[in-house]
Design an enzyme around this catalytic site. Structure first.
Site, PDB file in Angstrom:
ATOM      1  CB  CYS A 198      -7.964  -3.169   7.735  1.00  0.00           C
ATOM      2  SG  CYS A 198      -7.319  -4.049   6.588  1.00  0.00           S
ATOM      3  CB  ALA A 214      -6.165   0.969  13.738  1.00  0.00           C
ATOM      4  N   GLY A 239     -10.450   1.330  15.705  1.00  0.00           N
ATOM      5  CA  GLY A 239     -11.313   0.386  16.608  1.00  0.00           C
ATOM      6  C   GLY A 239     -12.981   0.649  16.519  1.00  0.00           C
ATOM      7  N   GLY A 240     -13.311   1.886  16.112  1.00  0.00           N
ATOM      8  CA  GLY A 240     -14.694   2.032  16.253  1.00  0.00           C
ATOM      9  C   GLY A 240     -15.770   1.110  15.950  1.00  0.00           C
ATOM     10  CE  LYS A 241     -15.813   0.736   9.505  1.00  0.00           C
ATOM     11  NZ  LYS A 241     -14.753   1.624   9.997  1.00  0.00           N
ATOM     12  CG  ASP A 278      -4.474  -1.804  11.169  1.00  0.00           C
ATOM     13  OD1 ASP A 278      -3.884  -1.927  10.212  1.00  0.00           O
ATOM     14  OD2 ASP A 278      -6.028  -1.247  11.417  1.00  0.00           O
ATOM     15  CG  ASP A 307       0.724  -7.538   5.793  1.00  0.00           C
ATOM     16  OD1 ASP A 307      -0.366  -7.458   5.328  1.00  0.00           O
ATOM     17  OD2 ASP A 307       1.990  -7.394   5.264  1.00  0.00           O
ATOM     18  CG  ASP A 327     -13.895   0.042   6.939  1.00  0.00           C
ATOM     19  OD1 ASP A 327     -14.566   0.457   6.010  1.00  0.00           O
ATOM     20  OD2 ASP A 327     -12.962   0.771   7.492  1.00  0.00           O
ATOM     21  CB  CYS A 379     -14.237   5.914   4.381  1.00  0.00           C
ATOM     22  SG  CYS A 379     -12.344   6.038   4.315  1.00  0.00           S
TER      23      CYS A 379
END
Length: 445
Positions: free
Chosen positions: A257, A259, A261-263, A281, A308, A326, A379
């Site tokens: 998951c 977007a 895209g930081g990780k 994503d 998905d 995440d 988060c």
């Protein structure tokens, strides 16, 4: 001439009346009016964000002096009064009289001249009754921190009151933007020199050696380091997911998951451009956000795919050395950045999200190789979505928790990191609220 308060009013109508996402609406407004001065954009951003963050307090302040309940007012009028209440309480550089006069002018300009006396009276009443309201505010945590009572009660069930208060204060703590250096692209010292040359003040962020905090810069796209892909905007808590994953050069990694895209970018950077980061994503719009970051940062080892996460991909079974899950969550750890979440989230939605997380985990755990790593993160600050989901997962699938202390700095060590998980809290840890668990696959699914 553009009136900043008019822009803010339009933002509030979108966010508080139409339930649009505050971070998106504010960002779009800042982009649309990017030609405004840095000072004007800072005023616009602070007034809009503050009026959303403090809505419960502002409504209580208005209701104390108004003959009409705030929820029975015309949407334009109640949001003019909310932004005025915020200015009166939190923007001391604006004279009280000026804030009230601007509220009346704005009401007239928006076609409510017949209510200008009402608007003026409520504004003057808020000024006169400051001291009395302050006493009410100090006796009520929900009003004081503009947090729904049910959420405070939820947190009080498993955290001491002093920790909950610390956390509530943490949501309002001003933090500079955090960035991570893509050190496979450019050395940290060179990145710092470039940022400082472009006028940014740079300090070291906590916990992650390649993380920095930026102060007093104008726009990200004015920074050479950003344009060249040497840095990635990311909260420190999110960077800890990459540290927990600890991929080796040449690994096959999955971010299910992913977007924005930081990780994904962090995994690619840790592997020095080797291996593969298979990032997925649910929509093309989300994948395009990842591709935008990929293109800017120049990583060729990232493969974005529309997929998905609830649907099994037979071609990916036992393919991943490292998998990051995440997952969609209630977002209660990032209320300092996305304040509107607290007004929209409900206990029922939190239950549904916990079920969705279990559904996704039951699928994606099949993609991990024997002895491979699965990182589960959210988060949020909600045991049902976090540690309770991990315990459920370990009961049903062949995984075991792995100590995090080889990945994290000593200041984060605790009994739970030794066990293999951590719950980060705003105000307690110097970052967003986040949950991270590291698990190893020890048998066949």
């Amino acid at each position: 001439m553009i009136n900043g308060r008019e822009i803010v009013l339009d933002i509030l109508l979108e966010v508080l009346e139409k339930r649009a996402f505050s971070h998106i609406v504010i960002r779009q407004a800042l982009e649309k009016y990017g030609y405004l001065s840095k000072q004007e954009r800072a005023f616009l951003s602070r007034l809009a964000q503050g009026s959303v963050e403090r809505k419960i307090e502002l409504d209580a302040r208005i209701n104390q002096v108004s003959s009409v309940n705030v929820m029975k007012m015309k949407p334009v009028i109640r949001n003019i009064l909310r932004m005025t209440a915020y200015q009166l309480e939190y923007m001391n550089q604006i004279p009280d009289r000026a804030a009230c006069d601007e509220a009346v002018r704005l009401a007239v300009k928006r076609g409510f001249g017949g209510l200008k006396g009402f608007v003026n009276g409520v504004c003057r009443g808020m000024i006169r009754n400051r001291a009395a309201f302050e006493k009410i505010k100090q006796e009520n945590l929900s009003i004081q921190y503009s947090m729904p009572e049910w959420l405070i009660e939820e947190w009080m069930k498993w955290l001491p009151k002093e920790t909950v208060v610390q956390m509530l204060e943490g949501f309002y703590k001003e933090r500079p933007i955090s960035i991570r250096c893509n050190t496979s692209k450019q050395g940290k010292e060179q990145i710092i020199a470039s940022l400082e040359q472009d006028g940014a003040e740079v300090t070291q962020a906590p916990y992650v050696k390649d993380a920095l905090l930026l102060h007093h810069y104008d726009r990200l796209d004015y920074l050479e380091a950003f344009r060249n892909g040497w840095i990635q905007v990311q909260d420190v808590s999110s960077m800890l997911v990459g540290l927990a994953a600890s991929p080796k050069e040449g690994d096959y990694c999955m971010d299910v998951c992913a977007a924005p895209g930081g990780k994904t970018i962090h995994l690619a950077d840790q592997m020095n451009g080797t291996g593969i980061v298979d990032c997925r994503d649910i929509s093309i719009e989300k994948i395009m956000k990842i591709q935008e970051n990929q293109l800017r940062c120049g990583f060729s080892n990232i493969v974005p795919i529309v997929a998905d996460a609830t649907k099994l991909d037979l071609n990916s079974i036992e393919k991943a050395d490292v998998l990051i899950a995440d997952l969609p969550c209630s977002g209660l750890g990032i209320l300092g950045k996305k304040a509107d979440i607290k007004y929209q989230m409900t206990p029922k939605q939190m239950e549904e999200l916990a079920k969705l997380q279990r559904q996704i985990l039951s699928v994606v755990q099949q993609y991990v190789k024997l002895d491979g790593t699965l990182i589960y993160s959210t988060c949020t600050i909600n045991p049902k979505e976090n540690i309770e989901n991990v315990r459920w997962f370990l009961e049903h699938y062949p995984y075991e928790l792995v100590c995090l202390e080889d990945c994290f700095p000593p200041e984060l060590y605790s009994e739970t990191t030794k066990e293999g998980w951590i719950q980060l809290l705003p105000g307690v840890h110097d970052c967003d609220g986040f949950f991270i668990a590291k698990m190893k696959k020890v048998g066949k699914s």
